[in-house]
Design an enzyme around this catalytic site. Structure first.
Site, short mmCIF file in Angstrom:
data_model
loop_
_atom_site.label_atom_id
_atom_site.label_comp_id
_atom_site.label_asym_id
_atom_site.label_seq_id
_atom_site.Cartn_x
_atom_site.Cartn_y
_atom_site.Cartn_z
N LEU A 197 9.62 -7.35 -6.98
CA LEU A 197 9.95 -8.18 -8.14
C LEU A 197 8.72 -8.84 -8.79
CD1 LEU A 197 12.06 -9.57 -9.96
CD2 LEU A 197 12.13 -11.42 -8.28
N TYR A 213 15.48 0.99 6.10
CA TYR A 213 14.16 0.36 6.27
C TYR A 213 14.23 -0.75 7.32
CZ TYR A 213 10.54 -3.09 5.37
OH TYR A 213 9.54 -4.00 5.53
N LEU A 234 -4.09 6.48 4.16
CA LEU A 234 -4.24 6.36 2.70
C LEU A 234 -3.09 7.03 1.94
CD1 LEU A 234 -8.10 6.63 2.07
CD2 LEU A 234 -6.69 4.58 2.32
N LYS A 280 -0.47 5.52 1.06
CA LYS A 280 -0.02 4.49 0.11
C LYS A 280 -1.14 3.52 -0.25
CE LYS A 280 4.48 5.42 -0.09
NZ LYS A 280 5.22 5.65 -1.31
N ALA A 316 0.98 -0.23 9.38
CA ALA A 316 1.30 1.05 8.75
C ALA A 316 2.80 1.30 8.74
CB ALA A 316 0.60 2.18 9.52
N1 UFG Z 1 14.45 -7.09 -7.95
C1 UFG Z 1 14.85 -7.00 -9.27
N2 UFG Z 1 14.10 -6.21 -10.08
C2 UFG Z 1 13.01 -5.53 -9.68
C3 UFG Z 1 12.61 -5.64 -8.33
C4 UFG Z 1 13.36 -6.43 -7.49
O1 UFG Z 1 15.84 -7.59 -9.67
O2 UFG Z 1 12.40 -4.83 -10.48
C5 UFG Z 1 15.21 -7.97 -7.07
C6 UFG Z 1 15.72 -7.26 -5.84
O3 UFG Z 1 16.97 -6.67 -6.08
C7 UFG Z 1 15.75 -8.40 -4.83
C8 UFG Z 1 14.61 -9.31 -5.27
O4 UFG Z 1 14.34 -8.96 -6.61
O5 UFG Z 1 16.94 -9.09 -4.97
C9 UFG Z 1 13.36 -9.11 -4.45
O6 UFG Z 1 13.10 -7.72 -4.38
P1 UFG Z 1 11.72 -7.11 -3.88
O7 UFG Z 1 11.78 -5.64 -4.06
O8 UFG Z 1 10.59 -7.85 -4.49
O9 UFG Z 1 11.72 -7.48 -2.36
P2 UFG Z 1 12.83 -7.18 -1.26
O10 UFG Z 1 13.58 -8.45 -1.09
O11 UFG Z 1 13.61 -5.97 -1.51
O12 UFG Z 1 11.92 -6.77 -0.07
C10 UFG Z 1 11.24 -7.70 0.62
C11 UFG Z 1 10.12 -7.05 1.39
C12 UFG Z 1 10.67 -6.21 2.46
C13 UFG Z 1 11.69 -6.98 3.24
C14 UFG Z 1 12.77 -7.46 2.35
C15 UFG Z 1 13.88 -8.15 3.06
O13 UFG Z 1 9.30 -6.29 0.55
O14 UFG Z 1 9.64 -5.79 3.31
O15 UFG Z 1 12.17 -8.34 1.44
O16 UFG Z 1 15.08 -7.80 2.39
F1 UFG Z 1 12.25 -6.22 4.17
#
Ligand code: UFG
Length: 356
Positions: free
Chosen positions: A212, A163, A55, A57, A96
């Site tokens: 995002l 990560y 828990l 997260k 996890a």
């Molecule tokens: N992004 C924004 N603004 C935000 C959040 C995200 O522009 O507020 C962009 C990020 O830069 C990225 C895209 O939106 O280009 C998606 O970002 P997320 O944080 O939603 O997801 P990620 O692509 O970083 O992460 C996801 C999974 C991870 C995985 C990864 C692979 O959550 O587990 O894809 O890169 F590893």
């Protein structure tokens, strides 16, 4: 290391041990976003499951009250021994772990410690109790900057974030445990999981929220003042990053098919789980504005460290080998389901939320 039965941690157990079903699946991290949806998918299909989650997260409310729940870390070998001595566990679904690309760049040690070091005593317990298989929640982040699109499972693995590296290290550790001890594994490399359970009551709720789609939903509903776009200077048509969004319920089905195949004795493998289509950050925001009928305030910011420009999967392998047939595969369906969850649960898992 003492792996004999222990009694630590909070737990709730079935009342009638005499009626113990023949097999259980152990879910680690099932109070989190992906784990809780996969757990719900399994329970709806009559499977018997037991949950281990510290828990740190996740949300206790995301796990049904009736499901045996142990609040402990994956490195707590006494608690693992207790679970394995109590429940006939035939396979483990391991969710996890910490999941934020940006945070992992700022604080890599936290990721090595949590996602890798703590997995060592966990795997030792799996070995000691001869659990036949582990289904591992891996990530597209293991590929890093792809050489070509769509990405295939045997493409090169060069993570650009700590990560992603921890996910790859865990995949490698699982391969070693198979070679040395015959523990089979399937690693599911998720692309961007999004959306909410179609029957309601579950959705995406991280604290703090970094992803995002949930952030954009919150911005549309005024939960956050604006949405930051991390970089508009990528080599993509509109300059923003392209990602492959996969609905959480389709992702859950991929776990179910993999678990059943492992039960039938399938050899270890790796599967990409994506939709095979990519959308830019700006495309996601534009579609969500139409769905929500609201303007999403944005702020352009620097690139976020560790973000590859384009990630799009080929999921041909799991479609061909296990017959995975995603049913919610469109950006609109994903965004509608995510938006509905955020609209009805602006505070995520509020304490008052009734258990399902
Ligand atoms: N992004 C924004 N603004 C935000 C959040 C995200 O522009 O507020 C962009 C990020 O830069 C990225 C895209 O939106 O280009 C998606 O970002 P997320 O944080 O939603 O997801 P990620 O692509 O970083 O992460 C996801 C999974 C991870 C995985 C990864 C692979 O959550 O587990 O894809 O890169 F590893």
């Amino acid at each position: 290391m003492d792996l004999r039965g222990g009694e630590r941690g909070k737990k709730s157990e079935p009342e009638q041990f005499l009626k113990m079903p023949a097999n259980y699946y152990l879910f680690t991290g099932a109070a989190g976003y992906v784990g809780s949806h996969v757990l719900r998918f399994f329970i709806e299909r009559g499977e018997h499951c037991v949950v281990l989650d510290n828990l740190s997260k996740g949300h206790r409310e995301a796990v049904p009250e009736k499901t045996p729940f142990f609040q402990a870390d994956i490195s707590d070998t006494d608690q693992l021994a207790h679970i394995f001595n109590t429940y006939p566990v035939s396979g483990i679904l391991h969710f996890a772990g910490y999941i934020e690309v940006g945070e992992s760049v700022k604080d890599p040690g936290k990721y090595f410690e949590n996602n890798v070091s703590r997995a060592v005593p966990f795997l030792e317990a799996v070995r000691k109790f001869q659990i036949p298989w582990v289904l591992f929640s891996s990530s597209a982040a293991v590929y890093g900057e792809p050489e070509k699109i769509p990405i295939l499972e045997n493409d090169s693995l060069k993570p650009t974030s700590p990560y992603g590296l921890t996910k790859l290290m865990m995949e490698n550790m699982l391969q070693v445990y198979e070679k040395s001890f015959g523990i089979r594994s399937v690693c599911l490399r998720y692309f961007n999981a999004a959306g909410a359970c179609p029957s309601g009551g579950l959705g995406e709720s991280h604290t703090p929220e970094s992803h995002l789609i949930p952030r954009a939903c919150k911005a549309a509903i005024n939960g956050v003042p604006f949405l930051s776009i991390y970089g508009t200077d990528y080599q993509t048509p509109d300059g923003t990053c392209i990602r492959d969004y996969v609905h959480i319920w389709d992702l859950a089905e991929a776990h179910y098919l993999s678990a059943k195949a492992l039960d039938r004795g399938m050899n270890s493998t790796v599967y990409n789980i994506g939709s095979e289509k990519g959308y830019s950050v700006k495309e996601v925001l534009k579609t969500l504005e139409v769905i929500s009928n609201r303007k999403i305030p944005i702020q352009i910011e620097e690139r976020r460290a560790g973000d590859p420009a384009v990630l799009v999967a080929s999921s041909k392998r799991i479609r061909q080998e296990l017959g995975w047939d995603p049913k919610y595969q469109s950006l609109e369906k994903i965004l509608v389901s995510a938006y509905q969850w955020h609209e009805t649960h602006p505070d995520g898992f509020a304490k008052s939320l009734k258990n399902h």
